[in-house]
Design a protein around this motif. Structure first.
Motif, PDB file in Angstrom:
ATOM      1  N   SER A 171       0.632  -1.044  -0.142  1.00 51.00           N
ATOM      2  CA  SER A 171       0.122   0.070  -0.300  1.00 51.00           C
ATOM      3  C   SER A 171       0.942   0.943  -0.377  1.00 51.00           C
ATOM      4  N   PRO A 172       0.850   2.440  -0.313  1.00 52.15           N
ATOM      5  CA  PRO A 172       0.541   3.461  -0.164  1.00 52.15           C
ATOM      6  C   PRO A 172       1.319   3.737   1.126  1.00 52.15           C
ATOM      7  N   HIS A 173       0.624   3.424   2.158  1.00 52.49           N
ATOM      8  CA  HIS A 173       0.998   3.809   3.080  1.00 52.49           C
ATOM      9  C   HIS A 173       2.357   3.110   4.124  1.00 52.49           C
ATOM     10  N   LEU A 174       2.612   1.738   2.841  1.00 56.39           N
ATOM     11  CA  LEU A 174       3.301   0.889   3.556  1.00 56.39           C
ATOM     12  C   LEU A 174       4.408   1.724   2.758  1.00 56.39           C
ATOM     13  N   GLN A 175       4.560   2.421   1.951  1.00 59.41           N
ATOM     14  CA  GLN A 175       5.669   2.672   0.839  1.00 59.41           C
ATOM     15  C   GLN A 175       5.613   3.741   1.959  1.00 59.41           C
ATOM     16  N   LEU A 176       5.462   4.891   2.189  1.00 61.99           N
ATOM     17  CA  LEU A 176       5.174   6.305   3.180  1.00 61.99           C
ATOM     18  C   LEU A 176       5.930   5.387   4.232  1.00 61.99           C
ATOM     19  N   LEU A 177       5.410   4.444   5.366  1.00 57.08           N
ATOM     20  CA  LEU A 177       6.085   4.094   6.300  1.00 57.08           C
ATOM     21  C   LEU A 177       8.122   3.751   6.123  1.00 57.08           C
ATOM     22  N   LEU A 178       7.819   2.407   4.907  1.00 61.26           N
ATOM     23  CA  LEU A 178       9.309   2.080   4.902  1.00 61.26           C
ATOM     24  C   LEU A 178      10.142   2.496   4.044  1.00 61.26           C
ATOM     25  N   GLY A 179       9.707   2.650   2.593  1.00 62.75           N
ATOM     26  CA  GLY A 179      10.409   3.287   1.810  1.00 62.75           C
ATOM     27  C   GLY A 179      11.066   4.961   2.487  1.00 62.75           C
ATOM     28  N   THR A 180       9.820   5.263   2.553  1.00 66.23           N
ATOM     29  CA  THR A 180      10.276   7.249   3.298  1.00 66.23           C
ATOM     30  C   THR A 180      11.275   7.236   4.134  1.00 66.23           C
ATOM     31  N   GLY A 181       9.975   6.854   5.426  1.00 67.76           N
ATOM     32  CA  GLY A 181      10.804   6.785   6.791  1.00 67.76           C
ATOM     33  C   GLY A 181      12.164   5.728   6.698  1.00 67.76           C
ATOM     34  N   LEU A 182      11.522   4.517   6.643  1.00 63.31           N
ATOM     35  CA  LEU A 182      12.768   3.841   7.674  1.00 63.31           C
ATOM     36  C   LEU A 182      13.924   3.999   6.371  1.00 63.31           C
ATOM     37  N   CYS A 183      14.213   3.513   5.852  1.00 61.50           N
ATOM     38  CA  CYS A 183      15.103   3.547   4.466  1.00 61.50           C
ATOM     39  C   CYS A 183      15.591   5.003   3.957  1.00 61.50           C
ATOM     40  N   GLY A 184      15.092   6.129   4.251  1.00 60.70           N
ATOM     41  CA  GLY A 184      15.190   7.218   3.475  1.00 60.70           C
ATOM     42  C   GLY A 184      16.374   7.636   5.403  1.00 60.70           C
ATOM     43  N   ALA A 185      15.660   7.250   6.277  1.00 62.56           N
ATOM     44  CA  ALA A 185      16.696   7.742   8.204  1.00 62.56           C
ATOM     45  C   ALA A 185      17.828   6.393   7.351  1.00 62.56           C
ATOM     46  N   LEU A 186      17.214   4.643   7.288  1.00 59.70           N
ATOM     47  CA  LEU A 186      18.176   3.758   7.244  1.00 59.70           C
ATOM     48  C   LEU A 186      20.015   4.431   6.001  1.00 59.70           C
ATOM     49  N   SER A 187      19.538   4.873   5.238  1.00 56.16           N
ATOM     50  CA  SER A 187      20.174   5.277   4.331  1.00 56.16           C
ATOM     51  C   SER A 187      21.250   6.572   4.137  1.00 56.16           C
ATOM     52  N   THR A 188      21.969   6.767   4.046  1.00 55.47           N
ATOM     53  CA  THR A 188      23.028   7.933   4.537  1.00 55.47           C
ATOM     54  C   THR A 188      23.619   8.467   3.264  1.00 55.47           C
ATOM     55  N   TYR A 189      23.626   9.202   2.353  1.00 55.49           N
ATOM     56  CA  TYR A 189      24.687   9.620   1.707  1.00 55.49           C
ATOM     57  C   TYR A 189      25.219  11.071   2.230  1.00 55.49           C
ATOM     58  N   SER A 190      25.223  11.481   2.808  1.00 54.69           N
ATOM     59  CA  SER A 190      25.731  12.649   3.375  1.00 54.69           C
ATOM     60  C   SER A 190      26.762  12.256   4.689  1.00 54.69           C
ATOM     61  N   THR A 191      26.286  10.696   5.352  1.00 54.39           N
ATOM     62  CA  THR A 191      27.805  10.232   6.400  1.00 54.39           C
ATOM     63  C   THR A 191      28.749   9.825   4.280  1.00 54.39           C
ATOM     64  N   PHE A 192      28.380   9.115   3.979  1.00 56.07           N
ATOM     65  CA  PHE A 192      29.042   8.371   2.709  1.00 56.07           C
ATOM     66  C   PHE A 192      29.968   9.631   2.093  1.00 56.07           C
ATOM     67  N   SER A 193      29.343  10.865   1.934  1.00 54.81           N
ATOM     68  CA  SER A 193      30.043  12.155   1.202  1.00 54.81           C
ATOM     69  C   SER A 193      30.932  12.331   1.508  1.00 54.81           C
ATOM     70  N   TYR A 194      30.765  12.060   3.294  1.00 55.77           N
ATOM     71  CA  TYR A 194      31.863  12.875   4.327  1.00 55.77           C
ATOM     72  C   TYR A 194      33.016  11.962   4.846  1.00 55.77           C
ATOM     73  N   GLU A 195      33.079  10.579   4.436  1.00 50.57           N
ATOM     74  CA  GLU A 195      33.754   9.488   4.984  1.00 50.57           C
ATOM     75  C   GLU A 195      34.806   9.647   3.811  1.00 50.57           C
ATOM     76  N   THR A 196      33.677  10.161   2.002  1.00 51.32           N
ATOM     77  CA  THR A 196      35.542  10.167   1.084  1.00 51.32           C
ATOM     78  C   THR A 196      36.131  11.005   1.120  1.00 51.32           C
ATOM     79  N   LEU A 197      34.935  11.926   1.415  1.00 55.55           N
ATOM     80  CA  LEU A 197      36.212  13.147   1.718  1.00 55.55           C
ATOM     81  C   LEU A 197      37.536  12.888   2.663  1.00 55.55           C
ATOM     82  N   ARG A 198      36.809  12.286   3.717  1.00 54.65           N
ATOM     83  CA  ARG A 198      37.734  12.321   5.121  1.00 54.65           C
ATOM     84  C   ARG A 198      38.425  11.312   4.646  1.00 54.65           C
ATOM     85  N   LEU A 199      38.394  10.753   3.804  1.00 55.71           N
ATOM     86  CA  LEU A 199      39.663   9.680   3.750  1.00 55.71           C
ATOM     87  C   LEU A 199      40.693   9.724   2.725  1.00 55.71           C
TER      88      LEU A 199
END
Length: 124
Positions: free
Chosen positions: A60-88
């Motif tokens: 359902s669209p509600h499950l997509q919001l809960l798990l896709g937008t909410g859970l996956c959005g907070a689980l993944s982290t492009y900003s940390t990936f970018s910062y860690e790559t720069l730091r390396l």
């Protein structure tokens, strides 16, 4: 209602990201940011699966919001990936920085594709 679903998923996703990152990184002495790599690939796989299921009418669209937008959005982290790559790169580990760049994009895209393919197979 929609924003509550996103917020609830994000609260769980952020906690999972932190705990997974710490657990994975504590098992590696390498400079490579394995924790961030694992959470980003995992989130890509889950998002592919959820989005594929929603596109096929199995989620359902509600499950997509809960798990896709909410859970996956907070689980993944492009900003940390970018910062860690720069730091390396700044810390004199350019090969690790390049490896992070070279591995993260295809692994994330491949995981998202695999998740969508699994959803399509299960749906029909």
């Amino acid at each position: 209602m929609n924003w509550l679903l996103v917020a609830a998923g994000a609260a769980v996703g952020a906690l999972l990201r932190y705990l997974t990152d710490r657990a994975v990184q504590s098992r590696h002495d390498a400079l490579f940011p394995w924790g961030t790599f694992v959470v980003n690939v995992t989130a890509s796989l889950l998002l592919g699966l959820i989005t594929g299921a929603a596109a096929g009418g199995a989620a359902s669209p509600h499950l997509q919001l809960l798990l896709g937008t909410g859970l996956c959005g907070a689980l993944s982290t492009y900003s940390t990936f970018s910062y860690e790559t720069l730091r390396l790169a700044e810390q004199g580990a350019p090969l690790y920085a390049l490896a992070n760049l070279a591995a993260s994009l295809p692994a994330g895209l491949g995981a998202a594709y695999a998740g969508a393919a699994v959803a399509a197979t299960l749906h029909g």
